[in-house]
Write a protein that holds these residues in place. Structure first.
Motif, PDB file in Angstrom:
ATOM      1  N   THR A  67       4.891   1.163   6.471  1.00  0.00           N
ATOM      2  CA  THR A  67       3.980   1.232   6.229  1.00  0.00           C
ATOM      3  C   THR A  67       3.273   2.016   7.367  1.00  0.00           C
ATOM      4  O   THR A  67       3.793   1.784   9.046  1.00  0.00           O
ATOM      5  N   ILE A  68       1.992   2.443   7.925  1.00  0.00           N
ATOM      6  CA  ILE A  68       1.547   3.326   7.763  1.00  0.00           C
ATOM      7  C   ILE A  68       0.982   2.838   9.613  1.00  0.00           C
ATOM      8  O   ILE A  68       0.639   3.339  10.429  1.00  0.00           O
ATOM      9  N   ASP A  69       0.728   1.531   9.682  1.00  0.00           N
ATOM     10  CA  ASP A  69       0.193   0.926  10.989  1.00  0.00           C
ATOM     11  C   ASP A  69       1.979   0.963  12.135  1.00  0.00           C
ATOM     12  O   ASP A  69       1.447   0.250  12.810  1.00  0.00           O
ATOM     13  N   LYS A 115     -13.303  -6.907   4.079  1.00  0.00           N
ATOM     14  CA  LYS A 115     -13.993  -5.063   2.931  1.00  0.00           C
ATOM     15  C   LYS A 115     -15.255  -5.771   2.261  1.00  0.00           C
ATOM     16  O   LYS A 115     -15.907  -5.637   1.242  1.00  0.00           O
ATOM     17  N   TYR A 169      -8.743   5.870   3.218  1.00  0.00           N
ATOM     18  CA  TYR A 169      -7.016   6.365   1.791  1.00  0.00           C
ATOM     19  C   TYR A 169      -7.135   7.424   2.371  1.00  0.00           C
ATOM     20  O   TYR A 169      -5.762   8.117   1.951  1.00  0.00           O
ATOM     21  N   ARG A 209       1.042  -4.553  -5.074  1.00  0.00           N
ATOM     22  CA  ARG A 209       0.552  -6.246  -4.803  1.00  0.00           C
ATOM     23  C   ARG A 209       1.312  -7.446  -4.732  1.00  0.00           C
ATOM     24  O   ARG A 209       1.116  -8.836  -4.083  1.00  0.00           O
ATOM     25  N   MET A 238      -7.074   2.546   9.799  1.00  0.00           N
ATOM     26  CA  MET A 238      -6.187   1.548   9.408  1.00  0.00           C
ATOM     27  C   MET A 238      -5.941   0.782  10.749  1.00  0.00           C
ATOM     28  O   MET A 238      -5.526   1.223  11.914  1.00  0.00           O
ATOM     29  N   GLY A 239      -4.924  -0.011  10.387  1.00  0.00           N
ATOM     30  CA  GLY A 239      -4.373  -0.793  11.201  1.00  0.00           C
ATOM     31  C   GLY A 239      -4.862  -2.606  11.691  1.00  0.00           C
ATOM     32  O   GLY A 239      -6.101  -2.498  12.252  1.00  0.00           O
ATOM     33  N   ARG A 240      -4.619  -3.088  10.645  1.00  0.00           N
ATOM     34  CA  ARG A 240      -4.809  -4.691  10.368  1.00  0.00           C
ATOM     35  C   ARG A 240      -4.457  -5.091  11.248  1.00  0.00           C
ATOM     36  O   ARG A 240      -5.621  -6.142  11.975  1.00  0.00           O
ATOM     37  N   ARG A 254      -3.276   8.047   3.961  1.00  0.00           N
ATOM     38  CA  ARG A 254      -2.735   7.685   2.851  1.00  0.00           C
ATOM     39  C   ARG A 254      -1.909   8.595   2.140  1.00  0.00           C
ATOM     40  O   ARG A 254      -1.111   9.678   1.723  1.00  0.00           O
ATOM     41  N   GLY A 278       0.707  -0.710  -0.301  1.00  0.00           N
ATOM     42  CA  GLY A 278      -0.509   0.459  -0.029  1.00  0.00           C
ATOM     43  C   GLY A 278       0.593   1.302   0.110  1.00  0.00           C
ATOM     44  O   GLY A 278       2.022   1.194   0.699  1.00  0.00           O
ATOM     45  N   GLU A 323      -9.627  -0.740  12.151  1.00  0.00           N
ATOM     46  CA  GLU A 323     -10.409  -1.456  10.958  1.00  0.00           C
ATOM     47  C   GLU A 323      -9.970  -3.374  11.758  1.00  0.00           C
ATOM     48  O   GLU A 323     -11.116  -3.989  11.012  1.00  0.00           O
TER      49      GLU A 323
HETATM   50  O1  F6P Z   1      -0.745  -1.998   5.948  1.00  0.00           O
HETATM   51  C1  F6P Z   1      -1.139  -1.464   5.672  1.00  0.00           C
HETATM   52  C2  F6P Z   1      -2.315  -1.409   5.525  1.00  0.00           C
HETATM   53  O2  F6P Z   1      -2.539  -0.245   6.010  1.00  0.00           O
HETATM   54  C3  F6P Z   1      -3.342  -2.000   6.405  1.00  0.00           C
HETATM   55  O3  F6P Z   1      -3.342  -1.148   7.701  1.00  0.00           O
HETATM   56  C4  F6P Z   1      -4.624  -1.970   5.645  1.00  0.00           C
HETATM   57  O4  F6P Z   1      -5.225  -3.325   5.801  1.00  0.00           O
HETATM   58  C5  F6P Z   1      -3.876  -1.755   3.624  1.00  0.00           C
HETATM   59  O5  F6P Z   1      -3.111  -1.461   4.641  1.00  0.00           O
HETATM   60  C6  F6P Z   1      -5.134  -1.806   2.983  1.00  0.00           C
HETATM   61  O6  F6P Z   1      -4.454  -1.190   1.859  1.00  0.00           O
HETATM   62  P1  F6P Z   1      -4.712  -1.739   0.363  1.00  0.00           P
HETATM   63  O7  F6P Z   1      -6.953  -1.124   0.929  1.00  0.00           O
HETATM   64  O8  F6P Z   1      -4.218  -0.510  -0.262  1.00  0.00           O
HETATM   65  O9  F6P Z   1      -4.485  -2.786  -0.415  1.00  0.00           O
END
Ligand code: F6P
Length: 362
Positions: free
Chosen positions: A131-133, A246, A283, A77, A175-177, A286, A12, A234
């Motif tokens: 990574t923003i996380d 999603k 987004y 990706r 965000m934050g997986r 980001r 991302g 999230e």
């Molecule tokens: O890994 C960083 C992140 O910001 C996660 O928090 C999020 O789940 C993911 O990217 C979403 O990215 P994309 O929608 O681009 O796959």
């Protein structure tokens, strides 16, 4: 003789990628190295027809790249070393075709994890963490976190003004997986009433009790204080339930997209409280100009990566440890992610950041 260095950004996008590329170009120019931009992450090296993916980057890009969010080199990706479709041979061929002496890959655990595998297979690579996380193993900082935090804090304040006007319980999804750093620290800075993180599953009854209690206190303070801001990551989830997805898509690295937990919780709470609302920052966290920190650290990461190449130190990632720039073996990015230590930082009773006195500044 100067080197030819290939640079790519994968996963991302995150604010700070462009300043890091600018830093690489700036430092490389000092030594007469040439920088070749490889577009769409590992895709550029994983396919045969990659003419559109290749661009030479000279010092003229620095001024523009230094201030922009996203990635001018585009992201994907693509996993070049996936078991189902291993493209190592193609990567090696392309490196030869483009006469690249080394690669600088800017990415998170997936992009750099693939880099670690390629490094073991003989590709000279340096990694730069993003990574923003902020959950990447091996480093205390990854590009994008600071900018995203600022967006969250700012938006939570904006939402609070709207929530106040409508006396609403407002779910703000960020965000934050796997890691709740963005929710925890953004929520802390915005004085959020509740913060929900992936590291601590909660029950709906607990969430209702916390909110009800808080609303009672707010009512005592004054009629116009009856609103609540809940910052929810999230990846946060109810005890015994999966994260909210999603859609059903799965990427090259086997991840599904998360999103919608704020809306889900809003729906469940509607039956218990008068007025609930939901917004997801998605987004917007980001695609925003990088903060001062993401520009500065991005630039320094770029410089250090080139210096490491000069020293022949490939197979490493530039990292921050104890506030210093260090190098760590690339393979370390595959270690367990750096999650919020719930005992230390999270109050499971208030569903919020611990507000005990601390001497930690960050
Ligand atoms: O890994 C960083 C992140 O910001 C996660 O928090 C999020 O789940 C993911 O990217 C979403 O990215 P994309 O929608 O681009 O796959």
């Amino acid at each position: 003789m100067g080197m030819r260095i290939g640079v790519l950004t994968g996963g991302g996008d995150a604010p700070g990628l462009n300043p890091a590329i600018a830093g690489v170009v700036e430092r490389a120019s000092m030594y007469g190295h040439k920088v070749i931009g490889l577009k769409r992450g590992w895709e550029a090296l994983s396919i045969k027809e990659n003419k559109n993916h290749i661009v030479e980057l000279g010092p003229e890009i620095i001024r523009e790249y230094s201030r922009l969010g996203g990635s001018k080199l585009l992201c994907s990706r693509t996993n070049p070393v996936s078991e189902e479709n291993d493209r190592t041979e193609m990567v090696l061929k392309n490196i030869k075709k483009l006469k690249l002496d080394a690669l600088i890959a800017i990415g998170g655990d997936d992009t750099l994890g693939a880099g670690a595998v390629l490094s073991e297979r003989g590709v000279p690579i340096i990694g730069i963490p993003k990574t923003i996380d902020r959950d990447l193993a091996g480093t205390e900082y990854s590009l994008g976190y600071d900018t995203a935090l600022n967006v969250i804090t700012d938006c939570a304040e904006r939402i609070a003004q709207s929530a106040e006007s409508h006396q609403t319980i407002f779910f703000l999804e960020v965000m934050g997986r796997h890691a709740g750093w963005l929710a925890l620290r953004g929520g802390e800075a915005a004085f959020a009433d509740v913060i929900l993180i992936p590291e601590h599953a909660f029950t709906i009854d607990k969430l209702s009790d916390v909110l009800r209690e808080q609303l009672e206190t707010s009512t005592k303070i004054g009629f116009d204080h009856v609103y609540k801001i809940i910052v929810v990551a999230e990846g946060a989830h109810i005890t015994g339930e999966e994260e909210v997805r999603k859609d059903a898509k799965i990427d090259d690295f086997g991840h599904y997209s998360l999103g919608g937990v704020g809306n889900y919780l809003k729906g469940l709470m509607e039956h218990r409280f008068r007025h609930t609302r939901y917004s997801a920052l998605a987004y917007l966290q980001r695609g925003t100009p990088p903060s001062q920190k993401d520009r500065q650290i991005g630039r320094r990461f770029g410089h250090n990566a080139v210096e490491m190449l000069n020293n022949g130190d490939t197979g490493y990632m530039v990292a921050v440890q104890r506030s210093r720039l260090v190098k760590v073996p690339l393979a370390e990015v595959k270690n367990s992610p750096s999650l919020v230590d719930v005992d230390k930082y999270y109050d499971t009773d208030r569903l919020n950041v611990k507000i005990e006195w601390t001497d930690e500044a960050d």
